[in-house]
Design an enzyme around this catalytic site. Structure first.
Site, short mmCIF file in Angstrom:
data_model
loop_
_atom_site.label_atom_id
_atom_site.label_comp_id
_atom_site.label_asym_id
_atom_site.label_seq_id
_atom_site.Cartn_x
_atom_site.Cartn_y
_atom_site.Cartn_z
N GLY A 62 0.82 -1.20 0.00
CA GLY A 62 0.00 0.00 0.00
C GLY A 62 0.85 1.25 0.00
O GLY A 62 2.07 1.20 0.22
N PRO A 113 2.54 4.90 1.15
CA PRO A 113 3.12 5.28 2.45
C PRO A 113 2.08 5.91 3.37
O PRO A 113 1.20 6.66 2.92
CB PRO A 113 4.21 6.30 2.06
CG PRO A 113 4.49 6.05 0.62
CD PRO A 113 3.22 5.56 0.02
N GLY A 171 -0.65 2.62 7.18
CA GLY A 171 -0.75 1.84 8.41
C GLY A 171 -0.26 0.42 8.31
O GLY A 171 -0.69 -0.44 9.09
N THR A 222 2.88 -0.81 8.94
CA THR A 222 3.67 -1.14 10.13
C THR A 222 2.79 -1.16 11.38
O THR A 222 2.98 -1.98 12.28
CB THR A 222 4.82 -0.13 10.30
OG1 THR A 222 5.57 -0.07 9.09
CG2 THR A 222 5.72 -0.52 11.44
N HIS A 257 -5.04 36.64 -10.79
CA HIS A 257 -4.67 35.29 -11.21
C HIS A 257 -5.54 34.25 -10.49
O HIS A 257 -6.14 33.37 -11.12
CB HIS A 257 -3.19 35.04 -10.92
CG HIS A 257 -2.68 33.73 -11.41
ND1 HIS A 257 -1.84 33.62 -12.49
CD2 HIS A 257 -2.88 32.45 -10.97
CE1 HIS A 257 -1.56 32.34 -12.70
NE2 HIS A 257 -2.18 31.61 -11.77
N GLU A 258 -5.62 34.36 -9.17
CA GLU A 258 -6.41 33.40 -8.40
C GLU A 258 -7.90 33.58 -8.67
O GLU A 258 -8.66 32.60 -8.67
CB GLU A 258 -6.11 33.53 -6.90
CG GLU A 258 -4.67 33.29 -6.52
CD GLU A 258 -4.16 31.93 -6.98
OE1 GLU A 258 -4.95 30.98 -7.07
OE2 GLU A 258 -2.95 31.83 -7.25
N ASP A 265 1.02 26.05 -13.45
CA ASP A 265 -0.25 25.67 -14.08
C ASP A 265 -0.01 25.09 -15.47
O ASP A 265 -0.59 24.06 -15.84
CB ASP A 265 -1.16 26.89 -14.19
CG ASP A 265 -1.42 27.54 -12.85
OD1 ASP A 265 -1.42 26.82 -11.84
OD2 ASP A 265 -1.60 28.77 -12.80
#
Length: 644
Positions: free
Chosen positions: A196, A198, A201, A203, A418-419, A497
């Site tokens: 799976g 990183p 879970g 470990t 821009h945003e 972008d």
């Protein structure tokens, strides 16, 4: 008695023995003077050249009249007559009582140093052969055995991976009641591979198995096998399985097995290197001539693609348990586990947090809870509020606010438009793209501004319409700069972008078969050097003419998306200006506030200030660097899985 106490007692005995030996040596050393024969002593006595003398059981020592020291051996039966003669000659006599333990002192002075050296040498040899971190023990296994009295992690502490827990619960039942399965002809699985991404879970699941199963549990990392000495890895593998057989039934957990289990014959590092020797020995121990009855191997990796096929075959690892990223219900369960010991305020809704964190792994959620608790502690609160969690989520997703970074008014205006361009395109294109979550012009992480969208539900497949809409949204920032400031005044802020939009368009053509002109084909076979474990080359399995067509098609997708973004912004220029001005005034807008701006509804200033009260004062200092707005990364996003 613990090992530490035994070692302390041993070293205390060694120190006392050394001190005793030193005292005896000093005593012998202090007995200075030249040794003379008994005849020479009698001659000096007749000549009355002895000034004083001390007589013990079998020797006499003293000084001549000229001050010189002497020492001689005398018969034990003459010590009293000799004393009388010395007294008659005028010498001063000191007659010592007979020494009962002179034999003991002689033995100690002669043999004790030899015995101590011999004992110390035997002690070193035993330490060299006892394993652990002692000298010359590099051939021994570094596996740590977990005992039952240590602090346990159980399956109650693991959430969000119910399917994996079911399969591993069955493994524990195999160990506890093997006859239940063997009476029908079944056999205990030899190995389980946990696979799976990183942070999901793997470990933690292994630690839970150690807590649930009342059997010995050995834990070791794949990197612990291989060191600088040749043959050490194979030796440690043999020693590990020998320990396992002695404690059977037991579980052996190998974390990050890809460190030692990579594909053989990769062509780098030689065809017969130390890593391959270790892997060969591991393959033999897993399923060779000797059986490992009652020994179950559990391994974990996030790179199953680089493992050797012989390692994954049935009979070695009979099961592969996939530990995926949790869904919305799993994320809520994980949040409940991590907030058990944290005092939560009444306004905290874990279900809302879980829905707002798609693609988060268990490690991300644990970090989210910890950041929220730290935020509440910094503000001297007694409970953790919902706004602490929201702030922590923004910090995990977008990075920490850089309040000290100062921007000129012109730069802030460029970033705001821009945003606003990204936000407006996303607002108009919904529900094709994900709904807006937050827009900010406050620098966070490496970005000077950010537009964030979050899906309403977890996505596992992406449609062509969705991907084209995402590319169009990514082009919105550049189009807004061009529309407001002119084509000659566009900035470098759209570099990220454009890079991601181009990558998405190329994937549509080359990997996902979403181009009508190129057809349902894939182009460019990926080649991986499994020894390095990452993609470093791409095989060109198409002609130059096809390469030209691919470039044309990629450009067509990007250009059409750019033109569509321009059209949206031209038709909604007034709304673009309203969003940009609201960003310049408030700096942060959430999805609900953007919806109000679009509908020309004034934003409630008091309500907004309450939301962002934790952000603190924002300054503005001139910054020469151009704005670098960041977009949610669909190619390799933090907040969602990659498209299938």
């Amino acid at each position: 008695m613990s090992t530490t106490i035994r070692n302390l007692i041993l070293w205390a005995i060694i120190v006392v023995a050394l001190i005793l030996s030193w005292n005896i040596y000093q005593k012998i050393k202090d007995e200075t003077g030249s040794t003379i024969t008994f005849s020479e002593f009698n001659k000096k006595l007749k000549d009355k050249q002895i000034r004083d003398v001390k007589i013990s059981t079998n020797q006499a020592e003293g000084k001549f009249t000229d001050g010189a020291k002497f020492k001689t051996i005398i018969p034990a039966d003459q010590r009293y007559t000799l004393a009388e003669k010395l007294d008659e000659s005028g010498a001063r006599v000191d007659l010592q009582p007979p020494e009962q333990n002179s034999l003991f002192y002689g033995f100690v002075g002669t043999w004790l140093p030899i015995l101590l050296i011999l004992g110390f040498w035997i002690f070193l040899m035993r330490q060299m052969q006892s394993g652990g971190n002692k000298a010359l023990s590099f051939g021994k296994s570094r596996a740590r055995m977990f005992a039952g009295h240590q602090k346990k992690v159980t399956f109650k502490d693991v959430a969000g991976v119910d399917e994996a827990k079911e399969e591993l619960t069955e493994v524990i039942e195999f160990l506890k009641e093997p006859q239940k399965f063997q009476k029908l002809g079944g056999r205990i699985p030899k190995g389980v591979m946990l696979v799976g991404p990183p942070g999901t879970g793997k470990t933690l699941l292994a630690r839970a198995i150690a807590g649930e199963a009342n059997v010995p549990f050995f834990s070791i990392s794949g990197s612990d096998f291989v060191e600088m000495f040749v043959g050490v890895g194979a030796s440690r593998v043999r020693d590990l399985f020998e320990q396992g057989k002695k404690h059977a039934p037991c579980i052996i957990f190998i974390d990050e097995i890809d460190a030692v289990g990579r594909h053989r014959g990769a062509g780098l590092g030689g065809g017969h290197d130390e890593r391959e020797q270790t892997l060969n020995q591991l393959l033999v121990e897993l399923d060779g001539f000797e059986s490992n009855e009652g020994v179950i191997i559990i391994a974990a990796t996030n790179r199953p693609d680089v493992l050797d096929p012989a390692l994954l075959r049935a009979g070695r690892f009979d099961r592969q348990v996939v530990v995926n990223l949790p869904d919305v219900r799993g994320r809520e369960e994980i949040l409940k586990v991590h907030t058990k010991k944290i005092p939560l305020a009444d306004d905290v809704e874990l279900s809302v947090l879980a829905r707002g964190a798609p693609g988060f792994s268990g490690a991300h959620l644990a970090n989210l809870v910890n950041e929220a608790a730290l935020s509440a502690a910094r503000k001297n609160r007694k409970t953790v509020l919902m706004e602490d969690f929201e702030g922590a989520k923004d910090k995990v997703l977008m990075g920490k606010e850089r309040k000290s970074l100062v921007l000129s008014e012109q730069d802030k205006k460029i970033i705001a438009y821009h945003e606003a361009g990204h936000a407006l395109v996303a607002y108009v294109l919904k529900p094709v793209v994900d709904p807006l979550h937050k827009v900010t012009i406050i620098p966070r992480g490496l970005a000077l501004g950010l537009t964030q969208t979050l899906p309403l539900e977890d996505k596992h497949n992406y449609t062509k319409e969705y991907i084209v809409g995402w590319i169009t949204q990514a082009m919105g920032g550049r189009c807004a700069e061009e529309l407001i400031f002119g084509a000659d005044h566009v900035t470098t802020g759209a570099s990220n972008d454009l890079e991601k939009a181009t990558e998405m368009a190329r994937k549509m053509v080359c990997e996902w078969g979403m181009s009508e002109s190129m057809g349902p084909l894939t182009f460019g076979k990926r080649e991986e050097m499994v020894f390095l474990g990452r993609e470093i080359a791409q095989h060109k399995d198409y002609s130059e003419d096809t390469a030209v067509k691919i470039d044309i098609e990629v450009k067509k997708i990007a250009s059409e998306s750019l033109e569509k973004a321009r059209q949206v912004l031209r038709e909604n220029r007034e709304a673009l200006v309203r969003v940009a001005e609201a960003l310049l005034e408030f700096e942060v807008l959430d999805g609900y506030e953007i919806d109000q701006v679009m509908q020309c509804i004034p934003i409630d200033v008091d309500k907004h200030n309450k939301k962002v009260s934790s952000d603190g004062k924002r300054g503005s200092v001139v910054e020469d660097k151009p704005a670098q707005p960041s977009m949610p990364n669909l190619v390799n996003p933090k907040n969602k899985p990659a498209p299938a």
